[in-house]
Design a protein around this motif. Sequence first.
Motif, short mmCIF file in Angstrom:
data_model
loop_
_atom_site.label_atom_id
_atom_site.label_comp_id
_atom_site.label_asym_id
_atom_site.label_seq_id
_atom_site.Cartn_x
_atom_site.Cartn_y
_atom_site.Cartn_z
N LEU A 27 82.58 30.95 93.32
CA LEU A 27 82.44 30.87 91.75
C LEU A 27 81.47 31.75 91.39
O LEU A 27 80.32 32.08 92.23
CB LEU A 27 81.86 29.41 91.39
N SER A 28 81.78 32.82 90.54
CA SER A 28 80.65 33.53 89.95
C SER A 28 80.85 33.30 88.31
O SER A 28 81.74 33.33 87.78
CB SER A 28 81.24 35.19 90.10
N ARG A 29 79.56 33.40 87.74
CA ARG A 29 79.24 33.35 86.36
C ARG A 29 78.38 34.47 86.00
O ARG A 29 77.23 34.94 86.67
CB ARG A 29 78.68 31.95 86.07
N ASP A 30 78.67 35.21 84.99
CA ASP A 30 77.99 36.35 84.45
C ASP A 30 77.80 36.53 82.96
O ASP A 30 78.66 35.79 82.31
CB ASP A 30 78.93 37.68 84.70
N TRP A 31 76.55 36.92 82.68
CA TRP A 31 76.31 37.03 81.07
C TRP A 31 75.95 38.47 81.14
O TRP A 31 75.15 39.22 81.92
CB TRP A 31 74.64 36.40 80.81
N VAL A 32 76.37 39.32 80.13
CA VAL A 32 76.23 40.65 79.92
C VAL A 32 76.08 40.81 78.54
O VAL A 32 76.55 40.40 77.54
CB VAL A 32 77.55 41.31 80.26
N LEU A 33 74.92 41.83 78.53
CA LEU A 33 74.46 42.25 77.11
C LEU A 33 74.64 43.53 77.09
O LEU A 33 73.89 44.40 78.07
CB LEU A 33 73.11 41.92 76.55
N GLY A 34 75.40 44.44 76.18
CA GLY A 34 75.09 45.92 76.32
C GLY A 34 74.93 46.37 74.72
O GLY A 34 75.42 45.97 73.77
N MET A 35 74.21 47.50 74.70
CA MET A 35 73.88 48.08 73.47
C MET A 35 73.96 49.71 73.56
O MET A 35 73.89 50.36 74.76
CB MET A 35 72.45 47.89 73.16
N GLY A 36 74.45 50.31 72.48
CA GLY A 36 74.68 51.60 72.75
C GLY A 36 74.43 52.17 71.12
O GLY A 36 74.62 51.49 70.08
N TYR A 37 73.66 53.35 71.15
CA TYR A 37 73.23 53.90 69.84
C TYR A 37 73.27 55.60 69.92
O TYR A 37 72.76 56.20 71.01
CB TYR A 37 71.92 53.48 69.15
N LYS A 38 74.10 56.17 69.01
CA LYS A 38 74.06 57.69 68.94
C LYS A 38 73.19 58.14 67.75
O LYS A 38 73.69 57.83 66.77
CB LYS A 38 75.41 58.01 69.08
N VAL A 39 72.43 59.06 68.19
CA VAL A 39 71.47 59.85 67.20
C VAL A 39 72.13 60.96 66.77
O VAL A 39 71.93 62.00 67.83
CB VAL A 39 70.17 59.77 67.48
N ASN A 40 72.57 61.40 65.63
CA ASN A 40 73.34 62.68 65.48
C ASN A 40 72.25 63.83 64.80
O ASN A 40 71.26 63.37 64.48
CB ASN A 40 74.23 62.64 64.30
N ASN A 41 72.14 65.01 65.59
CA ASN A 41 71.37 66.06 65.15
C ASN A 41 69.72 65.67 65.39
O ASN A 41 68.93 65.57 64.58
CB ASN A 41 71.51 66.35 63.63
N PHE A 42 69.63 65.14 66.53
CA PHE A 42 68.11 64.65 66.93
C PHE A 42 67.20 65.64 67.12
O PHE A 42 67.68 66.58 67.67
CB PHE A 42 68.39 63.80 68.33
N ASN A 43 66.24 65.86 66.22
CA ASN A 43 65.33 67.01 66.41
C ASN A 43 64.13 67.00 67.56
O ASN A 43 63.38 66.26 67.62
CB ASN A 43 64.49 67.15 65.05
N PHE A 44 64.75 67.49 68.71
CA PHE A 44 63.85 67.20 69.91
C PHE A 44 63.81 68.73 70.55
O PHE A 44 64.57 69.62 70.66
CB PHE A 44 64.90 66.47 70.99
N PHE A 45 62.47 69.27 70.92
CA PHE A 45 62.30 70.46 71.49
C PHE A 45 62.44 71.35 70.14
O PHE A 45 62.41 72.73 70.42
CB PHE A 45 63.00 70.81 72.46
#
Length: 759
Positions: free
Chosen positions: A626-644
Motif C-alpha cells: 500500500l502506498s499513500r501520497d500527498w502532493v503539492l505543486g505550485m508554479g509561477y511565471k514572471v514575464n519580462n523579469f528585470n534581472f541583471f
Amino acid sequence: MNFNSATHAEIEEPYTPVNKDLYPDRYTAWKDSVWSSIKSWGRPLDYQQNFTFSYQFPINLLPVFDWVRTDATYNATYNWVRGTNLENGMSLGNTIANNRQLTVNGDFDLVRLYNHIPFLKKANERFDLMQNQSLQQRKKEQQRKKEEQQRQQREMQKVRADAVKAGKNPEEAVVQWKKQQQEADERKKQLPRNKRAFEKEIVLRPDTTIDISHGRKSRRLVVTARTADGKVFKLKYKKLDDNSIRIRNKVDSATTLKLSVMAKPTLDDQKWYKTAQSLSRLAMMVRSVSFTYRNNYSLALPGFMPSVGDAFGQTRGSHVLSPGLDFAFGLVGDSYIDRAQKHGWLLNNDSVATPATTNFTEDVQLRVMLEPVKNLKIDLNAARTVTRSRSVQYMYAGNPTTQTGSFTMTTLSIGTSFESMGIATNGFKSKSFERFCASLAGFRQMVEARYTGTVYPSGTSLAGSTFNAANGGVNPYSADVMVPAFLSTYTSMGKGLGIFPSLAKMLPNWSVRYSGLSRLPWFRDHFKSVNINHSYKSIYAVGAYQSYSTFIQLTNPDMGFISDAATGNPIPNSMYNVSMVSINESFSPLLGVDVTFLNDLTTRIEFRQTRSLALSMTSVQLNEALSRDWVLGMGYKVNNFNFFGLAGSRKVKTRSKAKEQPETVTPSSRNFNHSLNLRLDVSWRRQASITRDIATVSSTATSGNSAFKFAFSAEYTLSRLLSMSFYLDRQTNTPLLSSSSYPTTTQDFGLSVKFSLTR
C-alpha cells in the motif's frame, strides 16, 4: 516455364545462357545441370498470400441511425514454406502457417440520437448555451450597472451645479432628485396588463376573411374579441405563421370588433417546463458509447506433406483442396490439426517432434462518457484481454498438448480499498484477509461438489470407478479454490468458481473531472480556473499460467484430474497451473484540485493511493503493498523579469554624430521575453508491504518507509540561446522497520547554465 511440370525437352533456348550452335558441348552440360536442379526442387521454395478486407457499415446513412458509426477490418495471411529433403529421399514435410486479425469498432453518438426528439433537442441546446449565455449576461449586467452609476453621478453633479447657480441648497436638490428617480423606477415596474397585447379594431363582413398581422412572434396565442357594447365575441381563426392569423367567422352583417392578440408566456419561462428539461438532461447523461473488439489468431503447422498449388496456394487431391481455402483465409481454429491428420496430410513420424503451435488473443475495450450536469464529465472504461498459446505434438498418440497464456480484466475492488492494514501491536490484522481465509473451506466444498458422481477417466490409475474424495480430494490451496475466494473477498464480482471471469463480470473503471466551480460568482472573482479531478483503476491479472502435463480432461473443459505428486492418485483439478494472480488498484488521484489564480499562479493539490494484492499459490501467501501520497505543486511565471538590468533601458546611437542618448527599449520592442519560471513541489509518501501467510493466518511486515520530498527550481531566460537555472532537492526517508535500514536524507542543489545553438 512451369518448373512443376517441366520435362527435359521443354528447356528451350530463351532460357539458356550458352549458344548451342557455337558451343554444343557446353550447352549439353548446362542443360543436364539445370534438369538435375529442377528434379531436386520439384516445386517453388515458398508461397505467401495476403488478404485484407475492410467495411464500414452504411447504417448511418439512414436518418434514424445517423448516430451509429461501425466499421470492421479483416486481415489474413497464408504462408507455405518448403521443407527439407534428406539424402535418402525422405521428406520432413513442409510448413504452413496462417494469421488472421479481426477488428470491429463501434461509436454511438447518443447526443445525436436524443436530438431526434424536439423536446430533448431543446433541452440539450438550452444547457449547452446556458453557461455561455449566463456568463455573457453577467458581464452585460455588470457593464450596465457600471454605466448606470456613472450616469447617476453625472446627473447628480449637474443637479448640484444647477442648484448652486439658482442659489438653492445643493444637498436638498440632490435629495429631491433621488426621490424623483425612485418614483420613476416605481412607475416603470407598474407595467400595464396589456402591454404585451396587440389591439386593433376590425370590421367583419359577410363572406370575407381578414388577415391580421399581430407581430407577436409566437404560435402560443390568446385571441379575444369584443363587440361595441363590450360583449365577448366567439372568434374563429387560423394561425398562418408566428406573426399573423386569419379570421374566418361568417356573419350576416358588418360587425365591428375590438381584437386583442396576446402571446402566452414562453415554455422556457414556465417552472414545470424547466423542471422537465432538467430531469430530461439528467436522464440523457450518457453522451457517447464506443467499443473495440480485436481477435488475433495464428497457426503454424510443420510436417505438412502436400505441395503448394497455383490458385490460392491449393493442391487438389481426392476432391479436397489442401490445405483448404478456409486455412488460406484464416477461417480455422485448433480443430484444423485433427482435420489435417484425418486427411493424411501430416507427417506422423515420432523422429520429427516439431509441434504445431497456435496463438490466440482476444481484446475487448468498452468506453462510456457520462455528463450528468454541465462541466462534470465521467469517463467509464472497461477492458478484458485473453491470450492463449498451445503446442500440439500431433505425431504422438493422444496429441499431447501444452497450453500457456495470460489474462487481464478491469474490476472493482473499492470495497476494501480503505481498510486498515493493521499495526505491529495487533499483528497487522486485516479483516478482509481473515474473511478470505475463512472462506477457503466453503469454496473447496463447492469445487469438490462439481465432481460428485463423475467417473475417473481412462488413463488414470482409478479409471472407470466413481470419484471418491478419500482417494484424493480437491487441494484447498489450489488455484481452483483460492482464486475464486480471492475474487469474492477483494472484488465486486460475486461468488463464482472461474479463474478467468467471463465477459459478463467485467466491471468499469473511471475518471472524473469537474470544471464548473470557476463559473460561480465567488470563484470567478478570485480564480481563472478551478478543476477537480478523480480517477480510479483496478486490474485483475493472471500474469502467466501453463497447463498440467498430467491433466486428463472430463466432458467439461474446466474439469479434469491430475496426478498427485505424493500418492500418484488422480485428484480433481482444472488444467490451469496458475502460480500467481494479482489485483492492482490505484486512485490517481483520489482527489485532486488544480487552481489557476488571476495572477497566473498555478497550484495543484492531490492525494493518491495505490494498492497491490498478489496471491501466490506456490508459497500460499498473500502479499499486500500500500502506498499513500500527498502532493503539492505550485508554479509561477514572471514575464519580462528585470534581472541583471536586461529589461531596462539601453543607449543607442543615431545616424548623426550626436551624443549618445539613453533610449528606453522595452522587451516588447526587442521582441523577446526574459521570463522567470518558478516551480515548487512538495510530496509526502507512506508505503508498506505486508506478507500474509494463509496456512497460519498470520501477517508480517516486510518493508516500508515514509518519504518527504521538497523540490524547488527557478529558470531564467537570458537570451534566445542562453538560459540559467537553479534547483534544490531534498528527500528524507524513514524506514518502517528500523532493523532493516536506517533513516536517510539526500540533498542536492546546484546552478546550471544552458547554451543552445539550435534556436
